[in-house]
Design a protein around this motif. Structure first.
Motif, PDB file in Angstrom:
ATOM      1  N   THR A  27      29.092   9.091 100.170  1.00 41.81           N
ATOM      2  CA  THR A  27      30.320   9.358 100.086  1.00 41.81           C
ATOM      3  C   THR A  27      31.567   8.650  99.734  1.00 41.81           C
ATOM      4  OG1 THR A  27      31.279   8.308 102.704  1.00 41.81           O
ATOM      5  CG2 THR A  27      29.969  10.633 101.809  1.00 41.81           C
ATOM      6  N   LYS A  28      32.578   8.655  98.973  1.00 44.75           N
ATOM      7  CA  LYS A  28      33.236   8.221  97.761  1.00 44.75           C
ATOM      8  C   LYS A  28      34.237   7.236  98.876  1.00 44.75           C
ATOM      9  CE  LYS A  28      32.898  10.170  92.927  1.00 44.75           C
ATOM     10  NZ  LYS A  28      33.321  11.665  92.722  1.00 44.75           N
ATOM     11  N   GLU A  29      34.965   8.785 100.316  1.00 41.55           N
ATOM     12  CA  GLU A  29      36.197   7.640 100.891  1.00 41.55           C
ATOM     13  C   GLU A  29      35.445   7.841 102.076  1.00 41.55           C
ATOM     14  OE1 GLU A  29      36.301  11.501  98.722  1.00 41.55           O
ATOM     15  OE2 GLU A  29      36.837  10.766  97.528  1.00 41.55           O
ATOM     16  N   ASP A  30      36.400   7.228 103.191  1.00 38.70           N
ATOM     17  CA  ASP A  30      35.743   6.963 104.173  1.00 38.70           C
ATOM     18  C   ASP A  30      35.715   7.936 105.772  1.00 38.70           C
ATOM     19  OD1 ASP A  30      35.254   4.437 103.643  1.00 38.70           O
ATOM     20  OD2 ASP A  30      36.926   3.406 104.532  1.00 38.70           O
ATOM     21  N   GLU A  31      36.532   9.320 105.459  1.00 36.23           N
ATOM     22  CA  GLU A  31      37.127  10.483 105.869  1.00 36.23           C
ATOM     23  C   GLU A  31      37.223  11.447 105.007  1.00 36.23           C
ATOM     24  OE1 GLU A  31      39.974   9.882 109.030  1.00 36.23           O
ATOM     25  OE2 GLU A  31      40.374   7.874 108.095  1.00 36.23           O
ATOM     26  N   GLY A  32      37.556  12.833 105.875  1.00 33.63           N
ATOM     27  CA  GLY A  32      38.252  14.313 105.024  1.00 33.63           C
ATOM     28  C   GLY A  32      38.217  14.900 105.564  1.00 33.63           C
ATOM     29  N   THR A  33      38.627  16.376 105.243  1.00 33.03           N
ATOM     30  CA  THR A  33      38.787  17.533 105.836  1.00 33.03           C
ATOM     31  C   THR A  33      37.860  18.394 104.926  1.00 33.03           C
ATOM     32  OG1 THR A  33      40.469  17.061 107.051  1.00 33.03           O
ATOM     33  CG2 THR A  33      40.072  19.160 106.899  1.00 33.03           C
ATOM     34  N   ILE A  34      36.809  19.377 104.738  1.00 36.51           N
ATOM     35  CA  ILE A  34      36.593  20.753 104.365  1.00 36.51           C
ATOM     36  C   ILE A  34      37.343  22.090 104.825  1.00 36.51           C
ATOM     37  CG2 ILE A  34      34.749  21.798 103.309  1.00 36.51           C
ATOM     38  CD1 ILE A  34      33.408  18.758 104.452  1.00 36.51           C
ATOM     39  N   ASP A  35      38.112  22.363 104.007  1.00 41.47           N
ATOM     40  CA  ASP A  35      39.381  23.428 103.931  1.00 41.47           C
ATOM     41  C   ASP A  35      38.537  24.172 103.221  1.00 41.47           C
ATOM     42  OD1 ASP A  35      40.726  25.783 105.389  1.00 41.47           O
ATOM     43  OD2 ASP A  35      42.310  25.024 105.473  1.00 41.47           O
ATOM     44  N   VAL A  36      37.158  24.884 103.646  1.00 41.09           N
ATOM     45  CA  VAL A  36      36.904  26.127 103.109  1.00 41.09           C
ATOM     46  C   VAL A  36      36.230  27.393 103.226  1.00 41.09           C
ATOM     47  CG1 VAL A  36      35.236  26.421 100.821  1.00 41.09           C
ATOM     48  CG2 VAL A  36      35.787  23.739 101.563  1.00 41.09           C
ATOM     49  N   PRO A  37      36.457  29.019 103.028  1.00 43.03           N
ATOM     50  CA  PRO A  37      35.900  29.601 103.802  1.00 43.03           C
ATOM     51  C   PRO A  37      34.507  29.677 103.566  1.00 43.03           C
ATOM     52  CG  PRO A  37      38.361  30.130 102.789  1.00 43.03           C
ATOM     53  CD  PRO A  37      37.569  28.943 102.078  1.00 43.03           C
ATOM     54  N   ILE A  38      33.689  30.581 104.488  1.00 39.72           N
ATOM     55  CA  ILE A  38      32.743  30.625 104.523  1.00 39.72           C
ATOM     56  C   ILE A  38      32.165  31.851 104.772  1.00 39.72           C
ATOM     57  CG2 ILE A  38      30.342  30.334 106.394  1.00 39.72           C
ATOM     58  CD1 ILE A  38      31.419  27.360 106.239  1.00 39.72           C
ATOM     59  N   GLY A  39      31.123  32.704 104.668  1.00 37.26           N
ATOM     60  CA  GLY A  39      30.636  33.907 104.684  1.00 37.26           C
ATOM     61  C   GLY A  39      29.502  33.902 104.101  1.00 37.26           C
ATOM     62  N   ARG A  40      28.358  35.512 104.363  1.00 43.33           N
ATOM     63  CA  ARG A  40      27.635  35.423 104.529  1.00 43.33           C
ATOM     64  C   ARG A  40      26.790  35.708 102.574  1.00 43.33           C
ATOM     65  NH1 ARG A  40      23.680  35.178 108.436  1.00 43.33           N
ATOM     66  NH2 ARG A  40      24.161  35.698 109.759  1.00 43.33           N
ATOM     67  N   GLY A  41      25.901  34.838 102.572  1.00 47.01           N
ATOM     68  CA  GLY A  41      26.087  34.361 101.076  1.00 47.01           C
ATOM     69  C   GLY A  41      25.470  35.923 100.321  1.00 47.01           C
ATOM     70  N   LEU A  42      26.204  35.847  98.665  1.00 46.52           N
ATOM     71  CA  LEU A  42      26.198  37.696  98.307  1.00 46.52           C
ATOM     72  C   LEU A  42      25.424  37.776  97.415  1.00 46.52           C
ATOM     73  CD1 LEU A  42      29.341  36.591  96.127  1.00 46.52           C
ATOM     74  CD2 LEU A  42      29.295  38.031  97.636  1.00 46.52           C
ATOM     75  N   LYS A  43      23.969  36.784  97.766  1.00 46.18           N
ATOM     76  CA  LYS A  43      22.708  37.304  96.628  1.00 46.18           C
ATOM     77  C   LYS A  43      21.431  37.018  98.186  1.00 46.18           C
ATOM     78  CE  LYS A  43      23.424  35.083  92.567  1.00 46.18           C
ATOM     79  NZ  LYS A  43      22.702  34.028  91.043  1.00 46.18           N
ATOM     80  N   ASP A  44      22.218  36.873  98.584  1.00 48.10           N
ATOM     81  CA  ASP A  44      20.699  36.132  99.892  1.00 48.10           C
ATOM     82  C   ASP A  44      21.531  36.369 101.598  1.00 48.10           C
ATOM     83  OD1 ASP A  44      19.010  35.504 101.950  1.00 48.10           O
ATOM     84  OD2 ASP A  44      18.154  34.266 101.052  1.00 48.10           O
ATOM     85  N   ARG A  45      21.392  37.196 102.067  1.00 48.55           N
ATOM     86  CA  ARG A  45      22.594  37.462 103.119  1.00 48.55           C
ATOM     87  C   ARG A  45      21.707  36.597 104.111  1.00 48.55           C
ATOM     88  NH1 ARG A  45      27.444  39.652 102.796  1.00 48.55           N
ATOM     89  NH2 ARG A  45      26.843  40.777 105.021  1.00 48.55           N
ATOM     90  N   LYS A  46      21.294  36.340 104.386  1.00 51.40           N
ATOM     91  CA  LYS A  46      20.793  35.472 105.366  1.00 51.40           C
ATOM     92  C   LYS A  46      20.900  33.900 105.075  1.00 51.40           C
ATOM     93  CE  LYS A  46      15.717  37.823 105.650  1.00 51.40           C
ATOM     94  NZ  LYS A  46      14.515  37.674 105.658  1.00 51.40           N
ATOM     95  N   VAL A  47      21.430  33.635 104.596  1.00 60.13           N
ATOM     96  CA  VAL A  47      21.983  32.531 104.386  1.00 60.13           C
ATOM     97  C   VAL A  47      24.036  31.979 103.989  1.00 60.13           C
ATOM     98  CG1 VAL A  47      19.828  30.780 102.519  1.00 60.13           C
ATOM     99  CG2 VAL A  47      21.990  32.085 101.930  1.00 60.13           C
ATOM    100  N   MET A  48      24.325  31.476 104.323  1.00 61.19           N
ATOM    101  CA  MET A  48      25.455  31.766 103.979  1.00 61.19           C
ATOM    102  C   MET A  48      25.869  30.525 103.215  1.00 61.19           C
ATOM    103  SD  MET A  48      26.035  32.927 106.816  1.00 61.19           S
ATOM    104  CE  MET A  48      27.575  32.408 107.145  1.00 61.19           C
ATOM    105  N   GLN A  49      27.033  30.914 102.180  1.00 63.71           N
ATOM    106  CA  GLN A  49      28.121  30.225 101.499  1.00 63.71           C
ATOM    107  C   GLN A  49      29.492  29.341 101.718  1.00 63.71           C
ATOM    108  OE1 GLN A  49      27.068  33.092  98.063  1.00 63.71           O
ATOM    109  NE2 GLN A  49      28.758  32.276  97.227  1.00 63.71           N
ATOM    110  N   ALA A  50      29.586  28.807 100.869  1.00 61.12           N
ATOM    111  CA  ALA A  50      31.234  28.382 100.774  1.00 61.12           C
ATOM    112  C   ALA A  50      31.205  29.317  99.410  1.00 61.12           C
ATOM    113  CB  ALA A  50      31.104  26.943 100.288  1.00 61.12           C
ATOM    114  N   PHE A  51      33.217  29.763  99.596  1.00 62.83           N
ATOM    115  CA  PHE A  51      33.664  30.311  98.782  1.00 62.83           C
ATOM    116  C   PHE A  51      35.248  29.635  98.610  1.00 62.83           C
ATOM    117  CE2 PHE A  51      30.859  33.440 100.980  1.00 62.83           C
ATOM    118  CZ  PHE A  51      30.859  34.188  98.913  1.00 62.83           C
ATOM    119  N   PRO A  52      35.371  28.710  98.005  1.00 61.93           N
ATOM    120  CA  PRO A  52      36.662  27.743  97.926  1.00 61.93           C
ATOM    121  C   PRO A  52      38.229  28.827  97.003  1.00 61.93           C
ATOM    122  CG  PRO A  52      34.974  27.501  96.006  1.00 61.93           C
ATOM    123  CD  PRO A  52      34.230  28.485  97.052  1.00 61.93           C
TER     124      PRO A  52
END
Length: 344
Positions: free
Chosen positions: A195-220
């Protein structure tokens, strides 16, 4: 009008839903507790009155007493356990690694490879099957049918701590803490890349994959998914991988796995999100052999639910539990440390 808004607890499961009711124009005045009981299938009078006492039932945005008489147009909002219908759980004598237990709850350390609760393809051999045997006569909790005592869950191949409720009151209290995001949960993960930084926060929505509902996907771009927030902190850089600590503010399905992939640092040997391939490093056959040997030693994503903190439902005391990194993950971390030292 009834509106149900999902709020997911750790690893997708939520036992609460936010409900909004609007009083019809022709509705005669009725006590608010009676009105809710009549409208919501799994809302008993006692439960509703307790919610009102706790100040969690609002009419037009204001808290009210149980004897408040509803009027046409009133908007009533509150949180209630979600009703579920699942098959009966078969009790099985499965060994449980119990780290704490009292009259109200217990904390168990789940090994990797164990499914938390019965579902399609995994009706036996789960943690819940073991809990059903251990508790013998644990009552089936309303809103949690088929999952005795279960308030949250972690993935099959993720190891770590879970809190289990022994009574309906305890389960409701704990589930509400998860719903309010006040539970403290930290994970240790081995991820690809430094990692470039030593810490951070990821604030990105997550939902079911658009192509595969069995996996999850980030929706930035925020066009889909639900709010998901992960705080991470570097523990150690190990040349081609990094050891990090993740603290969850929300608890979406596969949250850490999806968020770290989004950052470009998928979890080591995470087959679902691309971590089971060599993502960083050299092309030398000796290095490739080393990595594949690590894959064999750790045949799962390198993720462990290390600590768990919450308020005890009965005593009001802050409880905190910590667990050791399991042997398979610790062995691979040790090998990476040795490899980095050897390469220097």
């Amino acid at each position: 009008m009834t509106e149900s808004i999902d709020e997911e607890l750790p690893e997708e499961e939520s036992y609460f839903e936010r409900i909004e009711l609007q009083v019809d124009p022709g509705q005669r005045p009725l006590r608010v507790d009676k009105f809710i009981t009549d409208k919501v299938a799994n809302a008993s009078r006692n439960k509703v009155q307790q919610r009102i006492t706790d100040g969690e039932v609002k009419v037009n945005g204001l808290t009210v007493k149980a004897n408040y008489k509803t009027k046409a147009g009133d908007v009533i909002s509150f949180v209630m356990e979600r009703s579920r219908k699942d098959p009966d759980v078969i009790p099985e004598p499965i060994p449980l690694d119990i780290r704490y237990e009292d009259d109200h709850l217990l904390v168990v350390n789940k090994p990797s490879g164990m499914v938390v609760h019965p579902a399609h393809g995994n009706w036996t051999g789960t943690l819940v099957n073991g809990l059903a045997y251990y508790f013998k006569s644990l009552p089936e909790l309303p809103g949690n049918s088929g999952r005795p005592g279960l308030v949250h869950r972690i993935d099959k191949d993720t190891s770590g701590l879970l809190v289990i409720a022994k009574s309906e009151k305890t389960m409701t209290h704990l589930a509400k803490q998860f719903f309010d995001h006040s539970i403290r949960r930290s994970y240790v993960a081995l991820v690809w890349g430094e990692t470039k930084e030593d810490e951070g926060t990821i604030d990105v929505p997550i939902g079911r994959g658009l192509k595969d509902r069995k996996v999850m996907q980030a929706f930035p771009d925020g066009t889909a998914g639900k709010s998901a927030i992960t705080h991470w902190k570097l523990i150690e850089r190990l040349r081609y991988v990094s050891l990090i600590q993740c603290t969850l503010e929300t608890g979406r399905t596969h949250q850490i796995r999806v968020h770290m992939k989004y950052l470009g640092h998928p979890l080591f040997n995470d087959a679902v999100y691309g971590g089971d391939k060599i993502r960083k490093g050299t092309q030398f056959s000796k290095y490739k052999s080393f990595v594949h040997n690590c894959f064999e030693l750790l045949p799962r994503q390198a993720l462990h639910a290390k600590s768990l903190g919450f308020i005890h439902p009965a005593t009001g005391k802050e409880m905190f539990f910590d667990s050791e990194i399991p042997a398979d993950m610790a062995t691979v971390i040790g090998k990476w440390k040795s490899y980095v030292h050897y390469e220097k």
